[in-house]
Scaffold this motif. Structure first.
Motif, mmCIF file in Angstrom:
data_model
loop_
_atom_site.group_PDB
_atom_site.id
_atom_site.type_symbol
_atom_site.label_atom_id
_atom_site.label_comp_id
_atom_site.label_asym_id
_atom_site.label_seq_id
_atom_site.Cartn_x
_atom_site.Cartn_y
_atom_site.Cartn_z
ATOM 1 N N GLN A 101 0.837 -1.191 0.000
ATOM 2 C CA GLN A 101 0.000 0.000 0.000
ATOM 3 C C GLN A 101 0.876 1.246 0.000
ATOM 4 O O GLN A 101 2.064 1.186 0.315
ATOM 5 C CB GLN A 101 -0.951 0.010 1.186
ATOM 6 N N HIS A 108 -8.982 7.076 0.285
ATOM 7 C CA HIS A 108 -9.276 5.669 0.514
ATOM 8 C C HIS A 108 -7.996 4.842 0.340
ATOM 9 O O HIS A 108 -7.064 5.261 -0.313
ATOM 10 C CB HIS A 108 -10.372 5.178 -0.437
ATOM 11 N N LYS A 109 -8.021 3.670 0.935
ATOM 12 C CA LYS A 109 -6.853 2.794 0.861
ATOM 13 C C LYS A 109 -6.883 2.005 -0.438
ATOM 14 O O LYS A 109 -7.944 1.649 -0.936
ATOM 15 C CB LYS A 109 -6.840 1.810 2.029
ATOM 16 N N ARG A 110 -5.694 1.724 -0.936
ATOM 17 C CA ARG A 110 -5.551 0.874 -2.114
ATOM 18 C C ARG A 110 -4.446 -0.119 -1.817
ATOM 19 O O ARG A 110 -3.355 0.263 -1.393
ATOM 20 C CB ARG A 110 -5.199 1.703 -3.341
ATOM 21 N N ASN A 123 -5.920 -6.150 -7.131
ATOM 22 C CA ASN A 123 -5.944 -4.727 -6.816
ATOM 23 C C ASN A 123 -7.169 -4.543 -5.943
ATOM 24 O O ASN A 123 -8.289 -4.805 -6.374
ATOM 25 C CB ASN A 123 -6.051 -3.907 -8.101
ATOM 26 N N ALA A 125 -9.206 -1.852 -3.937
ATOM 27 C CA ALA A 125 -9.401 -0.427 -3.688
ATOM 28 C C ALA A 125 -10.885 -0.146 -3.667
ATOM 29 O O ALA A 125 -11.681 -0.903 -4.232
ATOM 30 C CB ALA A 125 -8.724 0.399 -4.775
ATOM 31 N N TYR A 126 -11.260 0.920 -3.030
ATOM 32 C CA TYR A 126 -12.665 1.278 -2.898
ATOM 33 C C TYR A 126 -13.326 1.352 -4.273
ATOM 34 O O TYR A 126 -12.989 2.201 -5.093
ATOM 35 C CB TYR A 126 -12.787 2.618 -2.177
ATOM 36 N N SER A 128 -13.084 -0.549 -6.889
ATOM 37 C CA SER A 128 -12.408 -1.114 -8.062
ATOM 38 C C SER A 128 -11.508 -2.282 -7.645
ATOM 39 O O SER A 128 -10.293 -2.200 -7.704
ATOM 40 C CB SER A 128 -11.606 -0.046 -8.783
ATOM 41 N N ASP A 129 -12.136 -3.360 -7.239
ATOM 42 C CA ASP A 129 -11.410 -4.548 -6.813
ATOM 43 C C ASP A 129 -11.312 -5.517 -7.987
ATOM 44 O O ASP A 129 -12.325 -5.877 -8.588
ATOM 45 C CB ASP A 129 -12.138 -5.228 -5.656
#
Length: 159
Positions: A101, A108-110, A123, A125-126, A128-129
């Protein structure tokens, strides 16, 4: 003169044989939000200590993911961001993947789930997983893998 030529050839072979290059590895990309599957090709080019991972979308040439992995510093570099190992892992049947990360977290966390020998697994992420797999899987297996990744990501460390 022959010794100089032989040494030059030998040194050249050593230098070029240390580079690992894998081209056009098929990758299936799955989203948590929909059932569509995107097809990518992965090219891996290793020049110690940096390994380049390039994901090309097969139909849309604009869609391209590019990562550099620095094995000395254990970090991933994308076009605009640097991702650091955050001490969390996911163990598949045969490989251990690490969660990476950014140091500074904005809105937001990715997370990138990555293994040096495999490449990018997910990947997270908020909104877009995505999974990046070398084999196709069923809808149920996709959901189970996402659940396992989120579970390992959200485990509370008690040590």
């Amino acid at each position: 003169m022959k010794k100089v030529i032989l040494r030059t050839v030998f040194i050249s072979l050593l230098i070029f044989s240390c580079k690992r290059k894998q081209v056009d590895i098929p990758i299936f990309s799955y989203s948590i939000l929909n059932d569509s599957v995107k097809n990518f090709k992965l090219n891996v080019n290793e020049k110690e200590p940096i390994i380049h991972y390039e994901y090309f979308h097969q139909k849309d040439t604009i869609k391209r993911l590019f990562f550099k992995y620095n094995s000395d510093k254990d970090l991933l570099i994308s076009n605009l961001d640097t991702f650091y190992f955050n001490k969390k892992t996911y163990n598949s049947k045969s490989l251990q993947f690490k969660f990476y990360q950014k140091k500074e977290i904005n809105s937001h966390k990715r997370f990138l789930v990555f293994n040096k020998n495999y490449g990018l697994l997910a990947n997270l992420a908020y909104g877009s997983d995505y999974l990046f797999l070398k084999d196709s899987i069923s809808e149920m297996d996709k959901k189970l893998l996402f659940k396992a990744l989120f579970y390992d990501l959200n485990k509370i460390e008690t040590d």
